[in-house]
Write an enzyme that holds these catalytic residues in place. Structure first.
Site, PDB file in Angstrom:
ATOM      1  CG  ASP A  30       2.901  -8.369  -6.729  1.00 31.29           C
ATOM      2  OD1 ASP A  30       3.530  -9.001  -5.866  1.00 31.29           O
ATOM      3  OD2 ASP A  30       1.922  -7.651  -6.454  1.00 31.29           O
ATOM      4  CD  GLU A 133       1.836  -8.319  -1.297  1.00 34.16           C
ATOM      5  OE1 GLU A 133       0.852  -7.576  -1.338  1.00 34.16           O
ATOM      6  OE2 GLU A 133       2.387  -8.801  -2.317  1.00 34.16           O
ATOM      7  CG  HIS A 201      -2.308  -6.767   1.746  1.00 28.50           C
ATOM      8  ND1 HIS A 201      -3.409  -7.303   1.107  1.00 28.50           N
ATOM      9  CD2 HIS A 201      -1.391  -6.531   0.774  1.00 28.50           C
ATOM     10  CE1 HIS A 201      -3.163  -7.381  -0.191  1.00 28.50           C
ATOM     11  NE2 HIS A 201      -1.947  -6.919  -0.427  1.00 28.50           N
ATOM     12  CG  HIS A 222       0.585  -2.454  -2.313  1.00 32.39           C
ATOM     13  ND1 HIS A 222       1.282  -2.967  -1.243  1.00 32.39           N
ATOM     14  CD2 HIS A 222      -0.147  -3.494  -2.784  1.00 32.39           C
ATOM     15  CE1 HIS A 222       0.991  -4.242  -1.085  1.00 32.39           C
ATOM     16  NE2 HIS A 222       0.102  -4.592  -2.001  1.00 32.39           N
TER      17      HIS A 222
END
Length: 402
Positions: A30, A133, A201, A222
């Site tokens: 990020d 994202e 997510h 991730h």
């Protein structure tokens, strides 16, 4: 399971040597958002050509020390951004990555394809890819999705921390129950254009719906194992077990609150404390970190280690197979990191830990490099087949979801 003497010189030396030949492809960093938050994209004030220890998890020297050969830079925007504001902020993030590549051409190489990644490795440069994202970044527009791909975005995480109109997040209440009809159309269009579907997510129902819909391999950029740490951001075993048939890759994250069970409860209390002081719980500005530090001084933080992450990788290898795992550290997107994985220089410590546990060089080469390159190439292959049989979709949320 904890290894003995994982930091012994022979393990670290072997790890470093392996990474010179098979460097890390990291699925999620990020840095662009950190640069936005800390300096409003003033790249002179936080120049990654200089040592940024204490300010960032990432700089060029530490990427080299860590053995990073390819990085998916996240062009993340917060999920409380909406509509065209989210699209504009995503474009600014993409521009930030473009500026970084232009400023450091000897170190970074723009990569759009698996061949570009291999070329960068041959040249000794770090392949620089982008991942968006959160589906809020396209504002319910398949044309915007295609535009992001044209600008170089090679994966999109379907949600971030909040539901969107067509997909449920792991950390929100039940919405559409997984993917809506429009959400499934988004997945199909991503397959057609060669953009990887990222299921980090998202809710487990969304993961399953996406796997039922996709015509190409998926990734988790991730996310770690829910069986090892029961957090909704992690991947259930039944989903991991579907990756061999799909061809996808699950990239284990290092975020302590996702990998260490004791950190889950602590993080909930720390987040509440941040909000009570008027900060977003993901804020990593200097002022926000002072609040974090004060909380930690009175409530000690449970500490994850490289061994903690290795526990996840051991289980993920068992559930999905060694051909379907990778690494996605989430550096500069988390205020805390595991001991030994403090920043992007730390990857050799994880590889040393896995060597101590008996992982072979061949298996580690798949984990660090080959699996991620293969999955992008597979997405490209699927795109060529799909574009030969169907054109762009112009479906709208209203048409498909009512």
């Amino acid at each position: 399971m904890s290894a003995v003497n994982s930091q012994a010189p022979n393990h670290l030396d072997r790890a470093r040597q392996l990474l010179t030949e098979h460097p890390v492809v990291d699925g999620h960093n990020d840095l662009p958002w950190a640069l936005r938050e800390k300096t409003a994209y003033d790249l002179d004030r936080l120049d990654i050509a200089a040592d940024q220890t204490g300010s960032l998890h990432t700089d060029l020297a530490r990427l080299r020390t860590g053995g990073v050969g390819a990085q998916f830079w996240s062009v993340y925007v917060r999920s409380d951004m909406a509509g065209d504001d989210a699209v504009s902020a995503t474009l600014e993030q993409i521009d930030c990555v473009s500026q970084l590549i232009a400023r450091h051409p000897a170190e970074l190489r723009r990569a759009l394809t698996a061949d570009d990644m291999e070329a960068a490795r041959t040249e000794g440069r770090i392949a620089s890819l982008m991942g968006a994202e959160g589906g809020h970044s396209i504002h319910n527009s398949l044309a915007t999705l295609r535009a992001l791909h044209t600008l170089g975005v090679r994966y999109m995480t379907l949600t971030h921390n909040d539901n969107i109109a067509w997909a449920d997040s792991a950390t929100d209440e039940l919405g559409v129950g997984g993917l809506s009809a429009f959400g499934r159309e988004v997945v199909r269009e991503m397959n057609r254009i060669g953009m990887l579907v990222d299921l980090s997510h998202v809710a487990a129902t969304t993961m399953r719906d996406a796997l039922d819909t996709t015509e190409a391999p998926v990734i988790f950029s991730h996310s770690s194992s829910r069986a090892v740490c029961d957090h909704p951001r992690n991947i259930p075993d039944d989903v991991l077990e579907r990756l061999p048939a799909n061809g996808g890759v699950a990239m284990a994250t290092f975020v302590p609150k996702f990998v260490l069970q004791a950190a889950v409860d602590w993080t909930s209390a720390a987040d509440d404390n941040m909000r009570a002081h008027g900060f977003h719980h993901l804020d990593t500005t200097a002022e926000a970190m002072k609040v974090h530090a004060a909380f930690e001084a009175t409530t000690p933080r449970p500490v994850a280690t490289a061994s903690t992450v290795a526990d996840h990788l051991d289980h993920m290898r068992e559930a999905a197979g060694v051909d379907h795992i990778g690494i996605g550290g989430d550096y500069d997107g988390t205020p805390f990191t595991p001991d030994g994985l403090d920043d992007v220089a730390g990857y050799p410590n994880l590889i040393a830990e896995l060597l101590a546990r008996g992982w072979s060089d061949a298996d580690l080469a798949k984990l660090t490099w080959h699996n991620a390159v293969r999955v992008l190439r597979a997405a490209e292959d699927a795109s060529r087949e799909l574009t030969a049989t169907r054109g762009p979709s112009n479906a709208t949320l209203g048409q498909l979801d009512g």
